[in-house]
Each structure stands twice: as structure tokens, then as C-alpha cells.
Write a protein that holds these residues in place. Sequence first.
Motif, PDB file in Angstrom:
ATOM      1  N   ARG A  68     -59.045 -50.594 -66.622  1.00  0.00           N
ATOM      2  CA  ARG A  68     -58.231 -49.068 -66.567  1.00  0.00           C
ATOM      3  C   ARG A  68     -59.319 -48.345 -67.253  1.00  0.00           C
ATOM      4  N   GLN A  69     -59.846 -48.751 -68.219  1.00  0.00           N
ATOM      5  CA  GLN A  69     -60.780 -47.682 -68.863  1.00  0.00           C
ATOM      6  C   GLN A  69     -61.968 -47.271 -67.842  1.00  0.00           C
ATOM      7  N   PHE A  70     -62.429 -48.278 -67.291  1.00  0.00           N
ATOM      8  CA  PHE A  70     -63.659 -47.907 -66.189  1.00  0.00           C
ATOM      9  C   PHE A  70     -62.972 -47.070 -64.973  1.00  0.00           C
ATOM     10  N   LEU A  71     -61.694 -47.309 -64.684  1.00  0.00           N
ATOM     11  CA  LEU A  71     -61.203 -46.400 -63.631  1.00  0.00           C
ATOM     12  C   LEU A  71     -60.906 -44.978 -64.016  1.00  0.00           C
ATOM     13  N   ARG A  72     -60.644 -44.892 -65.274  1.00  0.00           N
ATOM     14  CA  ARG A  72     -60.077 -43.513 -65.973  1.00  0.00           C
ATOM     15  C   ARG A  72     -61.455 -42.917 -66.017  1.00  0.00           C
ATOM     16  N   GLY A  73     -62.522 -43.417 -66.554  1.00  0.00           N
ATOM     17  CA  GLY A  73     -64.112 -42.991 -66.659  1.00  0.00           C
ATOM     18  C   GLY A  73     -64.534 -42.510 -65.261  1.00  0.00           C
ATOM     19  N   ALA A  74     -64.028 -43.371 -64.271  1.00  0.00           N
ATOM     20  CA  ALA A  74     -64.811 -42.941 -63.053  1.00  0.00           C
ATOM     21  C   ALA A  74     -64.013 -41.678 -62.403  1.00  0.00           C
ATOM     22  N   GLY A  75     -62.524 -41.668 -62.721  1.00  0.00           N
ATOM     23  CA  GLY A  75     -61.743 -40.703 -62.130  1.00  0.00           C
ATOM     24  C   GLY A  75     -62.159 -39.159 -62.910  1.00  0.00           C
TER      25      GLY A  75
END
Length: 139
Positions: A68-75
Amino acid sequence: MTDIKIRVENAKKVVTGNVSMLDMLETAPATELMNWGIDLAAQIAQSTSGMDDAAAEKNMEPRMKALRQFLRGAGNWAAGKYDAASRPGMKNNMAEHWKSMFGKDAPADIGKLLNLVDDAKIAPLQLILKLKESLTLPK
């Protein structure tokens, strides 16, 4: 023991139930990032095949949080929320999340990869596609 298919579906729901992490993106890049997140969640869940439910939960919980944190960072990165000064810290965080999800020996040099796509002119969808292409794990 939970059927692995149920575990995979539950992992996918963790991503799809957290769509607010993609609010900063237009539809096409958000959809691409969400679909990638669903695929990554399924890979995490599938890696627990053969584990009992308690062991699988213990294994998956920190990895799903990192996802979830990776996806939020990528977004946020794709949406231009990071300026040049804050990008190195964001890249380090994303690298740590990736390692948490797939282990320190995951077949990706995320630092080198993130430098390859460190272009403010790149469109959000293109940035996500480059990340996805470069970080796709063998199945």
C-alpha cells in the motif's frame, strides 16, 4: 487452512478497498496502478501457499502494508507530488517497501530503475508503465 484462492482474493481486496491512495491520479494511470497493485497483492498471497492461516497472516501483514505504501508513493510521484529535492527520500522509501514486499534479493535494482524514470516531463501513465515494466517479477 484457507484455500489459497481465498487468500489471493482477500489480498486483492486490500488493494481495491484502498482506492483513496490513487485519488491524485487521472483515470488511466490510476487504473494501471490499481491493476498492478492487484497483481502484486496476488503474488504476495500466492507466496504463502502451504502455510497455515496464522503463519500466512503474519507473513502477509507487513508485506501488504509495504505494498500500500509503495503504491501510494508511486501514485504521488506520478502525480508530481514530489519535487527534485524530496525525490531521493521518496525513492529510498519505495526501495525499502519493495524489499519488504519481495525480499532483499528481489530481482530489481530499484535505485537504478528510479533514476531511469526521473523525468518531470514524463506523463503519469508512462511513469507507472516504466516502473511496472522494470519491476515485474518472474512468475
